[in-house]
Design a protein around this motif. Sequence first.
Motif, mmCIF file in Angstrom:
data_model
loop_
_atom_site.group_PDB
_atom_site.id
_atom_site.type_symbol
_atom_site.label_atom_id
_atom_site.label_comp_id
_atom_site.label_asym_id
_atom_site.label_seq_id
_atom_site.Cartn_x
_atom_site.Cartn_y
_atom_site.Cartn_z
ATOM 1 N N GLU A 1 0.831 -1.207 0.000
ATOM 2 C CA GLU A 1 0.000 0.000 0.000
ATOM 3 C C GLU A 1 0.867 1.260 0.000
ATOM 4 O OE1 GLU A 1 -3.549 2.239 2.542
ATOM 5 O OE2 GLU A 1 -2.694 0.371 3.268
ATOM 6 N N LYS A 2 1.959 1.243 0.772
ATOM 7 C CA LYS A 2 2.854 2.395 0.796
ATOM 8 C C LYS A 2 3.480 2.641 -0.575
ATOM 9 C CE LYS A 2 4.480 3.118 5.520
ATOM 10 N NZ LYS A 2 5.677 3.176 6.381
ATOM 11 N N ILE A 3 3.861 1.557 -1.255
ATOM 12 C CA ILE A 3 4.442 1.698 -2.590
ATOM 13 C C ILE A 3 3.432 2.322 -3.541
ATOM 14 C CG2 ILE A 3 5.415 0.433 -4.546
ATOM 15 C CD1 ILE A 3 6.360 -1.680 -2.538
ATOM 16 N N ASP B 1 5.453 8.453 5.993
ATOM 17 C CA ASP B 1 6.527 7.772 6.710
ATOM 18 C C ASP B 1 6.292 7.767 8.220
ATOM 19 O OD1 ASP B 1 8.812 6.298 6.449
ATOM 20 O OD2 ASP B 1 10.174 8.015 6.395
ATOM 21 N N GLN B 2 5.774 8.873 8.735
ATOM 22 C CA GLN B 2 5.615 9.018 10.185
ATOM 23 C C GLN B 2 4.300 8.448 10.706
ATOM 24 O OE1 GLN B 2 6.138 13.203 10.949
ATOM 25 N NE2 GLN B 2 8.371 13.114 10.727
ATOM 26 N N HIS B 3 3.304 8.338 9.855
ATOM 27 C CA HIS B 3 1.992 7.845 10.290
ATOM 28 C C HIS B 3 1.535 6.702 9.370
ATOM 29 C CE1 HIS B 3 2.220 12.139 11.518
ATOM 30 N NE2 HIS B 3 1.776 11.638 12.661
ATOM 31 N N PRO B 4 2.240 5.583 9.444
ATOM 32 C CA PRO B 4 1.876 4.452 8.570
ATOM 33 C C PRO B 4 0.537 3.863 8.973
ATOM 34 C CG PRO B 4 3.496 3.772 10.185
ATOM 35 C CD PRO B 4 3.365 5.259 10.330
ATOM 36 N N ARG B 5 -0.171 3.362 7.987
ATOM 37 C CA ARG B 5 -1.454 2.723 8.247
ATOM 38 C C ARG B 5 -1.292 1.214 8.073
ATOM 39 N NH1 ARG B 5 -5.892 5.511 4.539
ATOM 40 N NH2 ARG B 5 -4.415 4.775 2.970
ATOM 41 N N TYR B 6 -1.401 0.491 9.172
ATOM 42 C CA TYR B 6 -1.280 -0.958 9.138
ATOM 43 C C TYR B 6 -2.642 -1.596 9.400
ATOM 44 C CZ TYR B 6 3.768 -0.236 9.510
ATOM 45 O OH TYR B 6 5.064 0.149 9.280
ATOM 46 N N PHE B 7 -2.803 -2.790 8.860
ATOM 47 C CA PHE B 7 -3.994 -3.550 9.197
ATOM 48 C C PHE B 7 -3.930 -3.923 10.676
ATOM 49 C CE2 PHE B 7 -3.701 -4.526 4.591
ATOM 50 C CZ PHE B 7 -4.963 -4.059 4.224
#
Length: 249
Positions: free
Chosen positions: A78-80, A108-114
Motif C-alpha cells: 500500500e505504501k508503494i 513515513d511518520q503515520h503508517p497505516r497498518y492492518f
Amino acid sequence: MANDQGHLMIKTALHAGRIMIENGSEIARVSDTIRRIAANAGYPDSKVYVTITGIMMSVSGEDNAQIEPVTTRSIDLEKITRVNDLSRHFADQKITLAEFDQRLTDLDQHPRYFPLWLQLISAGVLSGSLEVVFRGNYPDFWVTCLIGLIGWGIFYGVNQLAKVRFLSEFLAAAGIGVLAILAVKYHLGTSADDIIIGSVMPLVPGVPLTNAVRDILAGDLVSGVARGMEALMSAIAIGSGIAMILQAM
C-alpha cells in the motif's frame, strides 16, 4: 533559489525511493520513480544508483551527490502504491514539490497498518486454504487455520520485541511444528506434515524471492543477489525451526 529547488528535489526523490525499498518494491521501479520525479521537477539529467541498502543521486548543477541509507525492510504494498500515486499527482502538477515532500513525511511518520486481529484472521484463512490446495486434506482445514493464526501471532510478537526477522521466523516455525505434532497426537488433526505445510505459508518470503528474480532479470545484479540471500535466510530460518521440532519430538 534554483539551488534550493535542486536540494528539495533530491531530498524528495530520495525520500520516495527509500520508502519504496523499505516496503518491498523492486529496484527498477524505484529507479524509474526517482528519475520521473527529477524530470518532472526540471532535472532530466539526474544520475541515480539504487541498491536495497541505499540510494545515491546527483544532478547537474549540484556540487555533491547525496546518499539515502535504507536500514529496514518489510512488505507494505500500500505504501508503494501511495508513493506512486503522489508521483503521478506531482507529474500532473496537482501538488507542488514541497507538498509532495510533506506528504511523504506524513506517510513515513503515520503508517497505516492492518489491525493485528485482521492479520491473524487472514493468516489463519490463508493457512487453511493453502493446506487444502496443496494437500487436499479437508479434515485438517480448521486446525491448520488455528495453528497458522497462532504461528503468525508468534512471528508478530517476537518481531515487535526483537526486531530480528529471522529469529521471528525461526521461533514461529518451531511453534507451528510443536502445535501440529500435538494436534495429531491428541486427535485434533490427521497429518502433521499437511498442517505444517499450510501453517508456514504466511511466513514464506514470496515477495522478496519474486523481487530477487525480477531484479536479476532487469540487470540489477547486486540487489537481486542480496534479495535472494535474504529470502534464502528466511527459508533456512523457517526450515530449521520445523526440522528442530521434528527431530526433537
